[in-house]
Design a protein around this motif. Structure first.
Motif, PDB file in Angstrom:
ATOM      1  N   LYS A  68      11.727  19.241  52.285  1.00  0.00           N
ATOM      2  CA  LYS A  68      10.931  18.362  51.424  1.00  0.00           C
ATOM      3  C   LYS A  68      10.772  16.997  52.079  1.00  0.00           C
ATOM      4  O   LYS A  68       9.738  16.352  51.967  1.00  0.00           O
ATOM      5  N   VAL A  86      12.525  23.374  47.395  1.00  0.00           N
ATOM      6  CA  VAL A  86      12.522  22.399  46.297  1.00  0.00           C
ATOM      7  C   VAL A  86      13.238  21.103  46.674  1.00  0.00           C
ATOM      8  O   VAL A  86      13.111  20.107  45.968  1.00  0.00           O
ATOM      9  N   CYS A  87      14.009  21.099  47.759  1.00  0.00           N
ATOM     10  CA  CYS A  87      14.801  19.904  48.055  1.00  0.00           C
ATOM     11  C   CYS A  87      15.173  19.845  49.535  1.00  0.00           C
ATOM     12  O   CYS A  87      14.914  20.764  50.294  1.00  0.00           O
ATOM     13  N   LYS A  99      14.257  15.008  46.856  1.00  0.00           N
ATOM     14  CA  LYS A  99      14.105  15.802  45.624  1.00  0.00           C
ATOM     15  C   LYS A  99      15.453  16.282  45.076  1.00  0.00           C
ATOM     16  O   LYS A  99      15.580  17.419  44.615  1.00  0.00           O
ATOM     17  N   GLN A 134      15.655  17.334  41.176  1.00  0.00           N
ATOM     18  CA  GLN A 134      14.891  18.436  40.590  1.00  0.00           C
ATOM     19  C   GLN A 134      15.641  18.920  39.346  1.00  0.00           C
ATOM     20  O   GLN A 134      16.880  18.959  39.321  1.00  0.00           O
TER      21      GLN A 134
END
Ligand SMILES: [Zn+2]
Length: 279
Positions: free
Chosen positions: A158, A153-154, A205, A208
Motif C-alpha cells: 500500500k 490492504v496494508c 493503512k 483498516q
C-alpha cells in the motif's frame, strides 16, 4: 510497533551483502547497474546456490523481526509472499531523496545512494549501496489478508514509494507508537496529523477496519484474561459482543465475521498483540 535494532545482526547482514558484491565483481568484472535486481537473482555458490537476497531474508531479516511484519506485526509465516521493504525506496532519485529519511540519526545515515556507490566504494566493504544495504532492508507482509485476496490492504504494497519516516528504526518507537482500546493505531510523533494523506499510519493503512478489530479483540482478551489460542472462539466473541455500544452496528458486524475460520485464523496470526498494551 516494534523497534528493529539494526545493530544486533550488523556483521552477519553486511557480510552477505559484501559477499554478493565480491561475487558479482568476480564474475562480471563490474558492479551491477541495478543492484537490487542482481541481488535478487545472483546465486551464492558457497552456500548451496542460495540466492543472496534469500539468504539475507532467511538468515538475518526474518529472525531479527521475530518472524513478524515490520509494520502490522502479522506473522510472516501466514503470508503467501512476504515482501522485502526498502525503508529508503529502492528507486530513490538521488542522495537528496535519501536525506529526507535521515532527519534523525539511524543506521541509514552514511549509506550511499546506489548510483554514487561506485565512486565512493571502498572495495566490497560497508557502507553498502542503499538499495541492497542490510540496514535499509526489512520484511513486510504482503497485505493480502486471506488466501483469495487480490488486493493488499496494508503495509509495503500500500505504501509503494511514498515517504514514510523510518520510525521502525527509532529506539523509542514502542513508546511513541500507541494503540487505543478500540484497536486504533497512532504514531504520536508523526509531524503529519492522522487526517493527513501523508500521515505514516494512513499511508500504511494500519487502521483498516479489519485490522482495528483484530487488535481490539486481542486487547479485549488481554484485559479480560481470555486466551484466543484456547479454543473458546464463540465465548470470546459473544462476550465481547455484549460490551459493544448501541451505536457500534458496523463493529458488531465486523466482530461477527470472526466466528468464521478464516477470520479467526487471521486473528491468531496477530498474536504479537497478546503482549502489547493499549493506552
Ligand atoms: Zn503487515
Amino acid at each position: 510497533m516494534r523497534h528493529i535494532d539494526k545493530k544486533l545482526h550488523k556483521r552477519q547482514g553486511e557480510q552477505i551483502v559484501s559477499e554478493f558484491l565480491a561475487r558479482f565483481y568476480q564474475r562480471y568484472n563490474c558492479y551491477p547497474d541495478d543492484m537490487y535486481a542482481a541481488f535478487s537473482k545472483e546465486y551464492d555458490d558457497s552456500h548451496n546456490h542460495a540466492i543472496f537476497r534469500k539468504r539475507l531474508i532467511d538468515e538475518v531479516l526474518i529472525p531479527e523481526q521475530d518472524g513478524l511484519c515490520c509494520y502490522c506485526l502479522r506473522r510472516l509465516s501466514g503470508c503467501i509472499k512476504p515482501n522485502v521493504e526498502h525503508i529508503m525506496p529502492n528507486h530513490a532519485a538521488d542522495k537528496n531523496e535519501l536525506d529526507l529519511y535521515r532527519k534523525r540519526p539511524t543506521e541509514l545515515n552514511g549509506l550511499p545512494h546506489s548510483d554514487d556507490f561506485k565512486s565512493t566504494a571502498s572495495g566490497f566493504n560497508p557502507p553498502h549501496p542503499h538499495s541492497i544495504a542490510y540496514q535499509n532492508l526489512v520484511v513486510s507482509c504482503d497485505g493480502l489478508l486471506f488466501e483469495e485476496s487480490k488486493k493488499p490492504v496494508c503495509c509495503n504494497l500500500k505504501r509503494r514509494h511514498s515517504f514514510v519516516p523510518p520510525f521502525i528504526l527509532y529506539p523509542d518507537i514502542q513508546e511513541t507508537f500507541q494503540y487505543w482500546p478500540d484497536g486504533t493505531a497512532e504514531w504520536i510523533q508523526d509531524p503529519e496529523p492522522p487526517e493527513s494523506q501523508t500521515n505514516a499510519v494512513r499511508i500504511l493503512k494500519l487502521n483498516q477496519f479489519i485490522l482495528k478489530m483484530v487488535r481490539r479483540i486481542w486487547f479485549f482478551c488481554t484485559d479480560n484474561g481470555l486466551n484466543p489460542h484456547g479454543g473458546n472462539r464463540d465465548e470470546i466473541i459473544n462476550t465481547m459482543f455484549g460490551f459493544l455500544d448501541a451505536g457500534e452496528a458496523n463493529e458488531a458486524n465486523m466482530l461477527m465475521n470472526f466466528k468464521k475460520d478464516k477470520y479467526w485464523n487471521l486473528l491468531l496470526q496477530y498474536d504479537a498483540f497478546a503482549t502489547i498494551r493499549h493506552i
